[in-house]
Every structure is written in C-alpha cells, then in structure tokens.
Design an enzyme around this catalytic site. Structure first.
Site, short mmCIF file in Angstrom:
data_model
loop_
_atom_site.label_atom_id
_atom_site.label_comp_id
_atom_site.label_asym_id
_atom_site.label_seq_id
_atom_site.Cartn_x
_atom_site.Cartn_y
_atom_site.Cartn_z
N ASN A 23 0.79 -1.22 0.00
CA ASN A 23 0.00 0.00 0.00
C ASN A 23 0.83 1.28 0.00
O ASN A 23 2.04 1.24 0.19
CB ASN A 23 -0.97 -0.02 1.18
CG ASN A 23 -2.35 -0.46 0.73
OD1 ASN A 23 -2.82 -0.04 -0.34
ND2 ASN A 23 -2.99 -1.31 1.50
N HIS A 53 23.26 1.60 9.26
CA HIS A 53 24.56 2.27 9.32
C HIS A 53 25.43 1.62 10.38
O HIS A 53 24.93 1.23 11.45
CB HIS A 53 24.37 3.75 9.67
CG HIS A 53 23.66 4.52 8.61
ND1 HIS A 53 24.24 4.85 7.41
CD2 HIS A 53 22.40 5.00 8.55
CE1 HIS A 53 23.38 5.51 6.66
NE2 HIS A 53 22.25 5.61 7.33
N LYS A 106 12.84 -8.89 16.00
CA LYS A 106 13.11 -10.32 16.24
C LYS A 106 12.24 -11.12 15.28
O LYS A 106 11.16 -10.65 14.88
CB LYS A 106 12.75 -10.70 17.67
CG LYS A 106 13.68 -10.09 18.72
CD LYS A 106 13.57 -10.82 20.05
CE LYS A 106 14.65 -10.38 21.01
NZ LYS A 106 14.54 -8.96 21.38
C1 LIG Z 1 -2.79 -6.74 15.44
C2 LIG Z 1 -4.29 -6.70 15.18
C3 LIG Z 1 -4.65 -7.45 13.89
C4 LIG Z 1 -4.92 -7.42 16.38
O1 LIG Z 1 -6.32 -7.37 16.27
P1 LIG Z 1 -7.20 -8.18 17.35
O2 LIG Z 1 -6.88 -9.63 17.28
O3 LIG Z 1 -8.62 -7.77 17.11
O4 LIG Z 1 -6.65 -7.67 18.73
P2 LIG Z 1 -7.42 -6.94 19.93
O5 LIG Z 1 -7.90 -5.58 19.50
O6 LIG Z 1 -8.40 -7.91 20.49
O7 LIG Z 1 -6.24 -6.72 20.98
C5 LIG Z 1 -5.63 -7.80 21.68
C6 LIG Z 1 -4.49 -7.23 22.51
O8 LIG Z 1 -3.43 -6.83 21.62
C7 LIG Z 1 -3.15 -5.42 21.77
N1 LIG Z 1 -2.89 -4.87 20.42
C8 LIG Z 1 -3.71 -4.92 19.38
N2 LIG Z 1 -3.15 -4.35 18.30
C9 LIG Z 1 -1.93 -3.94 18.68
C10 LIG Z 1 -0.89 -3.29 18.02
N3 LIG Z 1 -0.98 -2.94 16.73
N4 LIG Z 1 0.23 -3.01 18.71
C11 LIG Z 1 0.33 -3.35 20.03
N5 LIG Z 1 -0.63 -3.99 20.72
C12 LIG Z 1 -1.76 -4.27 20.05
C13 LIG Z 1 -4.40 -4.84 22.40
O9 LIG Z 1 -4.11 -3.65 23.13
C14 LIG Z 1 -4.85 -5.97 23.29
O10 LIG Z 1 -4.06 -5.98 24.46
P3 LIG Z 1 -4.70 -6.35 25.91
O11 LIG Z 1 -5.19 -7.77 25.78
O12 LIG Z 1 -3.54 -6.20 26.84
O13 LIG Z 1 -5.81 -5.38 26.11
C15 LIG Z 1 -4.83 -5.26 15.05
O14 LIG Z 1 -4.89 -4.59 16.29
C16 LIG Z 1 -3.97 -4.41 14.10
O15 LIG Z 1 -2.97 -3.80 14.45
N6 LIG Z 1 -4.42 -4.38 12.82
C17 LIG Z 1 -3.75 -3.68 11.77
C18 LIG Z 1 -4.71 -2.66 11.15
C19 LIG Z 1 -4.14 -2.01 9.94
O16 LIG Z 1 -2.95 -1.75 9.85
N7 LIG Z 1 -5.00 -1.75 8.99
C20 LIG Z 1 -4.59 -1.16 7.72
C21 LIG Z 1 -5.01 -2.06 6.60
S1 LIG Z 1 -3.66 -2.86 5.83
#
Ligand SMILES: CC(C)(COP(=O)(O)OP(=O)(O)OC[C@H]1O[C@@H](n2cnc3c(N)ncnc32)[C@H](O)[C@@H]1OP(=O)(O)O)[C@@H](O)C(=O)NCCC(=O)NCCS
Length: 126
Positions: A23, A53, A106
């Site tokens: 994207n 670097h 990692k």
């Molecule tokens: C990683 C991801 C897929 C997880 O989704 P999920 O399974 O629904 O996760 P949840 O929202 O239930 O969160 C679960 C835990 O992970 C944590 N978490 C979720 N996304 C996170 C992220 N990106 N970074 C750090 N922690 C994250 C939440 O805070 C939660 O922690 P807790 O249990 O301590 O409260 C989602 O949060 C994400 O980052 N999606 C990417 C979205 C994106 O980039 N979209 C653009 C389209 S390409």
C-alpha cells in the site's frame, strides 16, 4: 499490486510472490535482499529496511563508517499492518500478522500475531 508512492530501493534484490499488495507510502530498502512470499498484504507506510549504518567507532563520523545489510524474508499469507517497521535479518513466518506501528526486531514465528515497540507476540492464530 503496488500502489502509488511506494519507494523501492535496490529493487533488483527484491523478490515478490503471487497475489501480493503493497500500500501507499511504504518504503522498501532491499540492499540486503528482501523476499516476499505469496498472498502477502503490506499496509500503508510500512518500512522494510534490510540495511543499517555502522556506528562502532566514536572517532569517525557515522556517515563514514559504511553500512551492513542482511536479508529480510516474509513468508506466505502474511499481513503487515500500517506503519510497521521490519528491520534487517528478520524472518516473518507463514500466516503471521504484524500489528499496526510495530517495530519488528526479532523473528516472528509462523501463525503469530505480534505488535508493539519492540514487537512481542500478542497471541497465536488458530
Ligand atoms: C494486530 C491486530 C490485527 C490485532 O487485532 P485483534 O486480534 O482484534 O486484537 P485486539 O484488538 O483484540 O487486541 C488484543 C491485545 O493486543 C493489543 N494490540 C492490538 N493491536 C496492537 C498493536 N498494533 N500493537 C500493540 N498492541 C496491540 C491490544 O491492546 C490488546 O491488548 P490487551 O489484551 O492487553 O488489552 C490489530 O490490532 C492491528 O494492528 N491491525 C492492523 C490494522 C491495519 O494496519 N490496517 C490497515 C489495513 S492494511
């Protein structure tokens, strides 16, 4: 499909599988080689950085110390969320998800969902 404003440097060292999307505003530095598998989704603003670097000497400016590079491998059926950064030498296993804004320094095991700075395993996909 590669969207507009994706910057690819040293593209001759990039290999991309089938059905891959990259994207807008993503940045791929492929100096150390970057291998992307099949069915990979790369969100917007993702950085994939296969070089760095050198900075070990304090008596010399860092911009005169050269660079190091190492291959990055991204498996099949991987989703990399928006604005994540993948550092050199990293292997992201098949079926993994990298959360938005993660700093991946990692290896990511297959089927893992990782997030945070630095990225840690949030849970495993079943
Ligand atoms: C990683 C991801 C897929 C997880 O989704 P999920 O399974 O629904 O996760 P949840 O929202 O239930 O969160 C679960 C835990 O992970 C944590 N978490 C979720 N996304 C996170 C992220 N990106 N970074 C750090 N922690 C994250 C939440 O805070 C939660 O922690 P807790 O249990 O301590 O409260 C989602 O949060 C994400 O980052 N999606 C990417 C979205 C994106 O980039 N979209 C653009 C389209 S390409």
């Amino acid at each position: 499909m590669i969207q507009p404003n994706v910057c690819i440097f040293n593209g001759d060292k990039l290999t991309i599988g089938n059905n891959v999307s990259i994207n807008e505003n993503s940045y791929l530095e492929c100096k150390g080689k970057v291998e992307i598998g099949n069915d990979v989704m790369i969100g917007h603003g993702v950085s994939i950085l296969s070089n760095t670097h050198n900075y070990n000497r304090i008596d010399l400016p860092m911009n005169e110390q050269g660079e190091s590079s190492e291959k990055i491998r991204i498996g099949n059926n991987v989703w990399i969320g928006a604005k994540a950064t993948i550092l050199m030498g990293i292997h992201i296993g098949d079926n993994a998800i990298v959360g938005a804004h993660a700093l991946v320094n990692k290896d990511v095991p297959p089927n893992a969902i990782v997030g945070g700075v630095p990225a840690k395993i949030l849970r495993m996909r079943r």
